[in-house]
Write a protein that holds these residues in place. Structure first.
Motif, PDB file in Angstrom:
ATOM      1  N   GLU A 142       0.813  -1.277  -0.155  1.00 31.71           N
ATOM      2  CA  GLU A 142       0.217  -0.007   0.075  1.00 31.71           C
ATOM      3  C   GLU A 142       0.909   1.281   0.093  1.00 31.71           C
ATOM      4  O   GLU A 142       1.737   1.435   0.769  1.00 31.71           O
ATOM      5  CB  GLU A 142      -0.962   0.032   1.290  1.00 31.71           C
ATOM      6  N   ASN A 191      -4.569   5.281  -1.836  1.00 30.88           N
ATOM      7  CA  ASN A 191      -5.664   5.523  -1.466  1.00 30.88           C
ATOM      8  C   ASN A 191      -6.465   6.457  -2.172  1.00 30.88           C
ATOM      9  O   ASN A 191      -6.050   7.479  -2.675  1.00 30.88           O
ATOM     10  CB  ASN A 191      -5.218   6.065   0.243  1.00 30.88           C
ATOM     11  N   GLU A 213      -7.975   1.900  -2.849  1.00 28.04           N
ATOM     12  CA  GLU A 213      -8.528   1.740  -1.875  1.00 28.04           C
ATOM     13  C   GLU A 213      -9.500   2.741  -1.277  1.00 28.04           C
ATOM     14  O   GLU A 213      -8.979   3.958  -1.297  1.00 28.04           O
ATOM     15  CB  GLU A 213      -7.308   1.593  -0.715  1.00 28.04           C
ATOM     16  N   ASP A 254     -11.679  -0.130   2.192  1.00 24.53           N
ATOM     17  CA  ASP A 254     -10.803   0.267   3.368  1.00 24.53           C
ATOM     18  C   ASP A 254     -11.476   0.269   4.492  1.00 24.53           C
ATOM     19  O   ASP A 254     -12.782   0.961   4.450  1.00 24.53           O
ATOM     20  CB  ASP A 254      -9.963   1.407   2.794  1.00 24.53           C
ATOM     21  N   LYS A 306     -10.713  -4.938   3.105  1.00 21.81           N
ATOM     22  CA  LYS A 306      -9.814  -4.487   3.990  1.00 21.81           C
ATOM     23  C   LYS A 306     -10.214  -4.340   5.270  1.00 21.81           C
ATOM     24  O   LYS A 306     -11.188  -3.358   5.366  1.00 21.81           O
ATOM     25  CB  LYS A 306      -9.008  -3.316   3.552  1.00 21.81           C
TER      26      LYS A 306
END
Ligand code: C2E
Ligand code: CA
Ligand code: CA
Length: 682
Positions: free
Chosen positions: A335, A394, A426, A456, A477
């Motif tokens: 990530e 993200n 995400e 996420d 996640k």
């Protein structure tokens, strides 16, 4: 409509008819004059004309009721106190003057009157009283901001020994009330608050209150925690009575005035900061100001001021945190987490600036910067001949509202000639609840383009499990909050985690659990069949060069211990949602995937039937069988795509094995073996 006189109204209180008449003559050009012959008459006139009277000129020595007695009455009536009083005296009497000042007298003039001087005094008083009197809120009839500030300044100067609290209140979701129930209902709510404040004001000797704007009210009262508690309760109860259909909650920020060098507007700012905190926390109705709030506001301002320069100077740096495939026990992708390396202040963590950026519309720029950096990195690795695993970036909930989001992302991967599969996105769970329709539409377009979506922070509190069935996502996640308790004590967190992972499996969604810090947690997650983890236990977020070294080392480890080989081709199979995986588990013959290098065989993955019929108790491969497999695998090494062998197991079971090569990576061969039971044919 009644024509209102433009002239201000002055009440002259004097028992001497002659003096009165002279004054009326003098002043009636400029003012409407009302007169009274003594204190009692003056009170009657006040009762009659009320706030229309803007200035009182008061003689002290009068029959029936003298000036001082009048002032006593005047002082006890709150509504009169904003009318300035000019006292006429014929002698210098310090004690008397002091008393007058205590009663709130504004000015003195000497008798006999000097008309010019008196005019001047009246003019000033009118100007001042206009500020105070005319500044009434049109909806609620209570003071407005300006009046409140004026009065508060005076109060603090006049009552320096009392400890006061400055309270700022507003109504949560007031806009919603206006939009949903109409402006009239909104006004009713505002009037209700004003009325209750007026009622409360009668309880205290000192109580100032006003409507600042929209749904914001302020008040100042002697500070005691129970005073504030009582006031808030009273407001809440009267709002509840007003409308039982919906819950109106007020958020109150309280600044207990301790710094008298502050201007009242700065006191408001402090109460406001506290109120903001209150709003962020639905369960709280009152939050008290403390100095750390100013500090956090300062930091916020700092962040905003510095951001442009920081972007230009590339102060934002990509860190990578590996994700680990639990089945293979090897890293799979990473990530991208942004870090701000400030030249003066060092590293600033995203927890500090991301929320500020989201509030101020800066996040879009930062995210695009990070996405670009991630694409550049993937391109670089590909150019170096590596076969990189995906990087996930993200995507802020704010980005969803960018109409060009899909275009921006697709342009980026095109520009760097990378497969969209390599850039995973995400998106935090809370985004999925905000505007579901928009999110569903956007996610679908992104997935159609080939991006993979991870939900996420799942479980951080916003969404229900229900939401998953409508969402097109590829990975779940799971929020590390579940891991906060000590693992292994069968706590609530573990139970929830177990069912979430199980449920994800039903939906063929692989889970990634975040925030894994201990061996016990890892063991637990393996037990419940969680596919991926991410956490300090394996690795912290690290700079790119460090990550490259980390991956290199992991690769070396893997080639040494063959059991968990690094096979990119296999990722399809590890993804329980992939078509391959689903098919694999559905087949009604035992089937298994083996890795093979330098005479070593490892069992990588198998389906249910293999587990039931072929696998030994300890999951090892039987030696004789492995001999035969080895021979077959070597045959494939030599170039053939597939082969068939027959083996005898448990002395009476015959199997025909079809063996196929499905991939090879870093010298490790991946072979798929199907076991057909042919005992009946023998
Ligand atoms: P997130 O997306 O949930 O990222 C995971 C956070 O958990 C990261 O914090 C990571 O460093 C931290 N973490 C990972 N493993 C562990 C562990 O074992 N224990 C603990 N206690 N923490 C762990 P970080 O890097 O401070 O990032 C915080 C948040 O900032 C991220 O939460 C994400 O929401 C946001 N963020 C970071 N980079 C970006 C970005 O480029 N764009 C956007 N929009 N948000 C970002
Ligand atoms: Ca994240
Ligand atoms: Ca997260």
């Amino acid at each position: 409509m009644e024509q209102r006189s433009e002239k201000s109204t002055v009440l002259i209180v004097d028992d001497d008819e002659l003096v009165k008449n002279i004054l009326i003559d003098e002043l009636s050009q400029e003012y409407d004059i009302i007169s009274a012959g003594n204190g009692q008459e003056a009170l009657d006139k006040l009762e009659e004309y009320g706030e229309k009277i803007e200035v009182i000129v008061l003689d002290l020595v009068m029959p029936v009721m003298d000036g001082v007695t009048f002032l006593e009455n005047y002082r006890n009536r709150k509504e009169y106190q904003k009318i300035p009083v000019i006292v006429a005296t014929s002698r210098e009497d310090i004690e008397l003057e002091k008393k007058c000042l205590e009663y709130g007298v504004w000015h003195f003039v000497m008798k006999p009157y000097n008309p010019t001087l008196l005019r001047f005094r009246i003019k000033n008083a009118v100007a001042k009283s206009k500020l105070l009197v005319s500044d009434k809120d049109s909806v609620t009839g209570i003071d407005t901001k300006f009046t409140f500030y004026e009065k508060l300044r005076r109060l603090l100067a006049e009552v320096p020994d009392e400890k006061f609290a400055f309270v700022r209140m507003d109504i949560d979701r007031f806009k919603m009330i206006n939009n949903f129930y109409g402006i009239a209902e909104g006004d009713r709510v505002l009037k209700c608050v004003a009325k209750e404040l007026t009622r409360i004001s009668e309880v205290f000797e000192h109580f100032l209150y006003a409507r600042m704007e929209n749904d914001v009210f302020v008040c100042c009262l002697p500070y005691k925690e129970e005073n504030i508690e009582l006031m808030v309760n009273a407001l809440q109860i009267s709002l509840k009575k007003l409308n039982k259909d919906y819950n109106i909650k007020m958020s109150c920020g309280v600044y207990v005035i301790d710094d008298y060098s502050l201007d009242v507007t700065q006191m408001y700012d402090r109460a406001y900061l506290a109120a903001k905190r209150c709003k962020e926390n639905f369960s709280k109705r009152v939050v008290y100001y403390n100095n750390s709030m100013v500090e956090s506001m300062r930091r916020e301002q700092f962040v905003i001021n510095e951001v442009n320069k920081a972007l230009e100077e590339e102060q934002f740096v990509l860190y990578l945190q590996p994700k680990v495939n639990m089945i293979l026990g090897r890293p799979y992708g990473a990530e991208a987490l942004v870090r701000w390396i400030h030249p003066k202040h060092g590293m600033i963590s995203p927890g500090e600036f991301i929320p500020v950026f989201e509030k101020n519309g800066i996040i879009g720029r930062l995210d695009q910067y990070v996405w670009r950096k991630a694409c550049q990195l993937l391109r670089k690795w590909i150019d170096e001949g590596k076969e990189p695993d995906p990087i996930s970036v993200n995507v802020s909930r704010v980005d969803i509202y960018n109409p060009h989001l899909v275009e921006t992302l697709s342009k980026l991967v095109t520009e760097y000639r990378i497969s969209p599969h390599l850039l995973n996105l995400e998106l935090t769970e809370s985004a999925f609840v905000e505007d579901q329709e928009l999110v569903i539409k956007t996610m679908k377009r992104l997935r159609d383009y080939g991006f993979q979506i991870m939900m996420d922070d799942f479980g951080s509190g916003y969404s229900s499990l229900n939401i998953l069935k409508d969402m097109e996502i590829d990975y779940l996640k799971i929020d590390m909050k579940f891991l906060n308790q000590d693992i292994g004590f069968n706590g609530k967190g573990e139970k929830v985690l177990t069912s979430v992972v199980k449920m994800a499996k039903w939906m063929h969604l692989p889970s990634i659990v975040e925030g894994v810090e201990t061996q016990a947690q890892v063991d637990f997650l393996k037990d419940i069949g969680c596919e991926y983890v991410q956490g300090y236990y394996y690795a912290k977020p690290m700079p790119v060069e460090e990550y490259e070294k980390y991956i290199e080392q992991e690769h070396k480890k893997e080639t040494k211990s063959l059991v968990h080989a690094n096979i990119g081709v296999m990722n399809e199979l590890w993804n329980p949602r992939s078509a391959t995986s689903v098919l694999f588990d559905m087949l009604d013959v035992p089937i298994a995937v083996y890795e093979y290098k330098d005479d070593k065989i490892g069992l990588l993955r198998y389906n249910k039937l293999y587990e039931e019929r072929i696998m030994t108790g300890d999951g090892e491969i039987i030696e004789e069988e492995s001999e035969e497999l080895r021979t077959a695998f070597d045959e494939l090494e030599a170039g053939s795509q597939g082969t068939v062998i027959e083996i005898l197991r448990d002395s009476d079971k015959w199997y025909r094995l079809t063996i196929k090569r499905i991939g090879k990576k870093s010298g490790v061969a991946i072979n798929m073996v199907t076991f057909f039971d042919i005992s009946d044919c023998k």
